[in-house]
Write a protein that holds these residues in place. Structure first.
Motif, PDB file in Angstrom:
ATOM      1  N   SER A   1      33.169 139.221  74.275  1.00 47.09           N
ATOM      2  CA  SER A   1      32.340 138.959  73.383  1.00 47.09           C
ATOM      3  C   SER A   1      33.644 140.499  72.259  1.00 47.09           C
ATOM      4  CB  SER A   1      31.139 140.291  73.242  1.00 47.09           C
ATOM      5  OG  SER A   1      31.081 141.835  73.676  1.00 47.09           O
ATOM      6  N   TYR A   2      32.834 140.137  70.267  1.00 45.11           N
ATOM      7  CA  TYR A   2      34.055 140.664  69.601  1.00 45.11           C
ATOM      8  C   TYR A   2      34.055 142.162  70.163  1.00 45.11           C
ATOM      9  CZ  TYR A   2      37.527 140.624  65.840  1.00 45.11           C
ATOM     10  OH  TYR A   2      38.061 140.556  64.716  1.00 45.11           O
ATOM     11  N   GLU A   3      33.190 142.920  70.525  1.00 40.60           N
ATOM     12  CA  GLU A   3      33.507 144.258  70.696  1.00 40.60           C
ATOM     13  C   GLU A   3      34.077 144.607  71.691  1.00 40.60           C
ATOM     14  OE1 GLU A   3      29.791 143.544  68.702  1.00 40.60           O
ATOM     15  OE2 GLU A   3      30.056 142.752  70.176  1.00 40.60           O
ATOM     16  N   GLY A   4      34.434 144.013  72.377  1.00 38.52           N
ATOM     17  CA  GLY A   4      35.460 144.666  73.519  1.00 38.52           C
ATOM     18  C   GLY A   4      36.708 143.668  73.384  1.00 38.52           C
ATOM     19  N   GLY A   5      36.859 142.254  73.147  1.00 33.55           N
ATOM     20  CA  GLY A   5      37.470 141.254  73.219  1.00 33.55           C
ATOM     21  C   GLY A   5      38.577 141.392  71.749  1.00 33.55           C
ATOM     22  N   HIS A   6      38.493 142.903  70.350  1.00 32.93           N
ATOM     23  CA  HIS A   6      39.117 143.062  69.665  1.00 32.93           C
ATOM     24  C   HIS A   6      40.439 143.965  70.152  1.00 32.93           C
ATOM     25  CE1 HIS A   6      36.408 146.262  68.571  1.00 32.93           C
ATOM     26  NE2 HIS A   6      37.306 146.693  68.495  1.00 32.93           N
ATOM     27  N   TRP A   7      40.055 144.586  71.185  1.00 30.13           N
ATOM     28  CA  TRP A   7      40.784 145.483  72.085  1.00 30.13           C
ATOM     29  C   TRP A   7      41.116 145.646  72.735  1.00 30.13           C
ATOM     30  CZ3 TRP A   7      39.920 149.556  74.861  1.00 30.13           C
ATOM     31  CH2 TRP A   7      38.204 150.671  75.402  1.00 30.13           C
ATOM     32  N   LEU A   8      40.579 145.347  73.480  1.00 29.21           N
ATOM     33  CA  LEU A   8      40.786 145.131  75.471  1.00 29.21           C
ATOM     34  C   LEU A   8      41.948 144.667  76.246  1.00 29.21           C
ATOM     35  CD1 LEU A   8      37.252 145.796  76.846  1.00 29.21           C
ATOM     36  CD2 LEU A   8      38.546 147.141  76.894  1.00 29.21           C
ATOM     37  N   GLY A   9      42.595 143.609  75.138  1.00 30.87           N
ATOM     38  CA  GLY A   9      43.405 143.672  75.802  1.00 30.87           C
ATOM     39  C   GLY A   9      45.004 144.003  75.988  1.00 30.87           C
ATOM     40  N   SER A  10      44.884 145.130  74.775  1.00 31.54           N
ATOM     41  CA  SER A  10      45.519 146.282  74.875  1.00 31.54           C
ATOM     42  C   SER A  10      46.086 146.733  75.777  1.00 31.54           C
ATOM     43  CB  SER A  10      46.464 146.534  73.427  1.00 31.54           C
ATOM     44  OG  SER A  10      46.157 145.680  72.521  1.00 31.54           O
ATOM     45  N   PHE A  11      44.778 147.383  76.295  1.00 32.67           N
ATOM     46  CA  PHE A  11      44.792 148.677  77.705  1.00 32.67           C
ATOM     47  C   PHE A  11      44.484 147.570  79.292  1.00 32.67           C
ATOM     48  CE2 PHE A  11      42.311 152.709  76.362  1.00 32.67           C
ATOM     49  CZ  PHE A  11      43.086 152.293  74.706  1.00 32.67           C
ATOM     50  N   ALA A  12      44.850 146.278  79.127  1.00 29.85           N
ATOM     51  CA  ALA A  12      44.793 145.728  80.356  1.00 29.85           C
ATOM     52  C   ALA A  12      46.636 145.174  79.911  1.00 29.85           C
ATOM     53  CB  ALA A  12      43.748 144.771  80.045  1.00 29.85           C
ATOM     54  N   ILE A  13      46.881 145.238  79.158  1.00 30.92           N
ATOM     55  CA  ILE A  13      48.423 144.323  79.698  1.00 30.92           C
ATOM     56  C   ILE A  13      49.601 146.188  79.654  1.00 30.92           C
ATOM     57  CG2 ILE A  13      50.438 144.143  77.858  1.00 30.92           C
ATOM     58  CD1 ILE A  13      48.001 142.531  76.179  1.00 30.92           C
ATOM     59  N   TYR A  14      48.774 147.214  79.197  1.00 24.78           N
ATOM     60  CA  TYR A  14      49.014 148.288  79.694  1.00 24.78           C
ATOM     61  C   TYR A  14      49.052 148.651  80.805  1.00 24.78           C
ATOM     62  CZ  TYR A  14      51.746 152.409  78.407  1.00 24.78           C
ATOM     63  OH  TYR A  14      52.155 154.158  78.830  1.00 24.78           O
ATOM     64  N   ALA A  15      48.176 148.316  81.284  1.00 23.68           N
ATOM     65  CA  ALA A  15      47.987 148.710  82.732  1.00 23.68           C
ATOM     66  C   ALA A  15      48.639 148.002  84.004  1.00 23.68           C
ATOM     67  CB  ALA A  15      46.389 148.292  83.063  1.00 23.68           C
ATOM     68  N   LEU A  16      48.902 146.442  83.163  1.00 27.19           N
ATOM     69  CA  LEU A  16      49.300 145.371  84.157  1.00 27.19           C
ATOM     70  C   LEU A  16      51.046 146.216  84.042  1.00 27.19           C
ATOM     71  CD1 LEU A  16      47.672 142.227  83.699  1.00 27.19           C
ATOM     72  CD2 LEU A  16      47.439 143.802  86.265  1.00 27.19           C
ATOM     73  N   GLU A  17      51.583 146.279  83.286  1.00 27.53           N
ATOM     74  CA  GLU A  17      52.839 146.491  82.789  1.00 27.53           C
ATOM     75  C   GLU A  17      53.247 148.212  83.947  1.00 27.53           C
ATOM     76  OE1 GLU A  17      56.540 148.298  80.952  1.00 27.53           O
ATOM     77  OE2 GLU A  17      54.426 148.955  81.521  1.00 27.53           O
ATOM     78  N   LYS A  18      52.482 148.956  84.323  1.00 25.01           N
ATOM     79  CA  LYS A  18      52.229 150.061  84.560  1.00 25.01           C
ATOM     80  C   LYS A  18      52.755 149.219  86.261  1.00 25.01           C
ATOM     81  CE  LYS A  18      53.225 153.321  81.810  1.00 25.01           C
ATOM     82  NZ  LYS A  18      55.084 153.320  81.967  1.00 25.01           N
TER      83      LYS A  18
END
Length: 386
Positions: free
Chosen positions: A364-381
């Motif tokens: 939902s938008y409640e998570g979709g508007h920001w969680l992607g950034s956190f996932a990308i940063y974790a995957l990058e690490k």
């Protein structure tokens, strides 16, 4: 007594570097840390498999910021009104960062798009992303953002979480060898300079760190600001962050990790502190410090249960997906930097990512508007030894 030894270890390593002792990255990679750590990287990851950060996943992740950076409503302005004239539509007040529900989420959505473009040439919507970045991060739009920050009641606006993400975006465009990156960097520089000034004014006045699991966490802000300072070789900022981190955290013992997570956490108070201290302390000093702060972290059977989300349509409860990603990036960072001591944390990081990652795209938008950034940063690490 051990904290005294940590300080001595730090001083001795710095002393070996002579006039270059302020270069914290150089210190942490000094000859005292010259163990061939590659020998300790496991051949395979035990437990849950690592999420593959490939172009297929990147294309999916790009949809999250693309779907929100121009979505004006719903919107949480977080604004202090000095008078009736201060009221305005989000796009009027923040022409660059009006989408994605709030200012800081818009900033790290833009960071996500830059990061994905840099890491995955040939994204399906590369041209669309470029056009949106060019439009959004124009010279005129950034000038308006600076004007907003210079309002009478905006001295503490987005302090310190939004400030930290702005520096993370600035770091990304400054290190982007691309004409668009150069253009955005030039446009963004006035706002970057303003945020740097805010950090330099605020950190010396902060007598006590903020140790919560949400936006105002001091260690998180210091860690992202440190990355910017390191990437840009800003020695003055590096020294300030190093001093403040040691002031705040060097004497800390026995972090109450059993108290975590809080119901609305998207950051781990204990692990965010670990993250900044592994950056500002050389290896030997960090090893002494961690033995007092989180002694069980080195145990091969160390574990933390993932943060379980009961309702992803609740904007606060879905924070726990963010917690899983932010824990993971600390675990990955430690496992990659010091595999002899922390390689076992990689599997734990994989578990945290595996719990929350499958829910991202359909969230939902409640998570979709920001969680992607956190996932990308974790995957990058997660990608391997730095």
């Amino acid at each position: 007594m051990k904290k005294f030894l940590v300080l001595i270890a730090s001083v001795l390593v710095m002393g070996c570097k002579g006039d270059n002792s302020n270069n914290l990255e150089e210190v942490s990679n000094s000859e005292t840390d010259s163990i061939m750590e590659e020998d300790f990287i496991p051949d395979s990851i035990l437990g849950v498999d690592k999420i593959k950060f490939n172009i297929e996943e990147a294309n999916k992740l790009a949809e999250l910021p693309l779907n929100c950076i121009e979505t004006e409503y719903p919107n949480k302005l977080g604004q202090t009104l000095e008078n009736a004239d201060a009221i305005g539509e989000p796009q009027e007040l923040h022409p660059a960062f009006y989408g994605c529900f709030d200012w800081h989420s818009s900033v790290h959505a833009h960071w996500s798009l830059v990061k994905l473009l840099k890491q995955f040439p040939g994204l399906e919507k590369e041209q669309v992303i470029r056009e949106k970045l060019k439009k959004s991060l124009s010279e005129e739009n950034i000038k308006s953002e600076v004007e907003y920050f210079n309002r009478k009641e905006s001295d503490s606006y987005e302090r310190t979480y939004g400030w930290a993400w702005l520096l993370k975006l600035a770091e990304e465009v400054k290190t982007w060898n691309d004409p668009l990156g150069e253009e955005i960097n030039e446009n963004l520089q006035p706002l970057t300079n303003l945020i740097l000034q805010r950090f330099q004014e605020f950190l010396p006045k902060l007598n006590y760190p903020v140790r919560v699991g949400e936006h105002s966490n001091t260690a998180f802000a210091l860690s992202f600001a440190y990355d910017y300072a390191e990437a840009t070789q800003d020695q003055e900022l590096l020294e300030l962050i190093s001093k403040r981190a040691k002031d705040f955290y060097l004497k800390d013992d026995d972090c109450p990790v059993s108290w975590e997570p809080g119901g609305f956490d998207f950051l781990s108070p204990c692990l965010e502190e670990v993250d900044i201290m592994q950056k500002v302390l050389p290896k030997n000093a960090f090893n002494l410090w961690i033995e007092d702060f989180m002694p069980n972290l080195k145990n091969e059977d160390f574990t933390m249960e993932v943060g379980e989300v009961s309702d992803r349509s609740d904007g606060k409860l879905v924070h726990l997906d963010g917690l899983n990603f932010s824990r993971a990036w600390v675990f990955y960072h430690l496992a990659n930097k010091y595999p002899q001591e922390f390689s076992h944390l990689e599997s734990l990081a994989n578990e945290h990512v595996a719990y929350s990652f499958p829910n991202l795209v359909e969230d939902s938008y409640e998570g979709g508007h920001w969680l992607g950034s956190f996932a990308i940063y974790a995957l990058e690490k997660s990608k391997g030894k730095e």
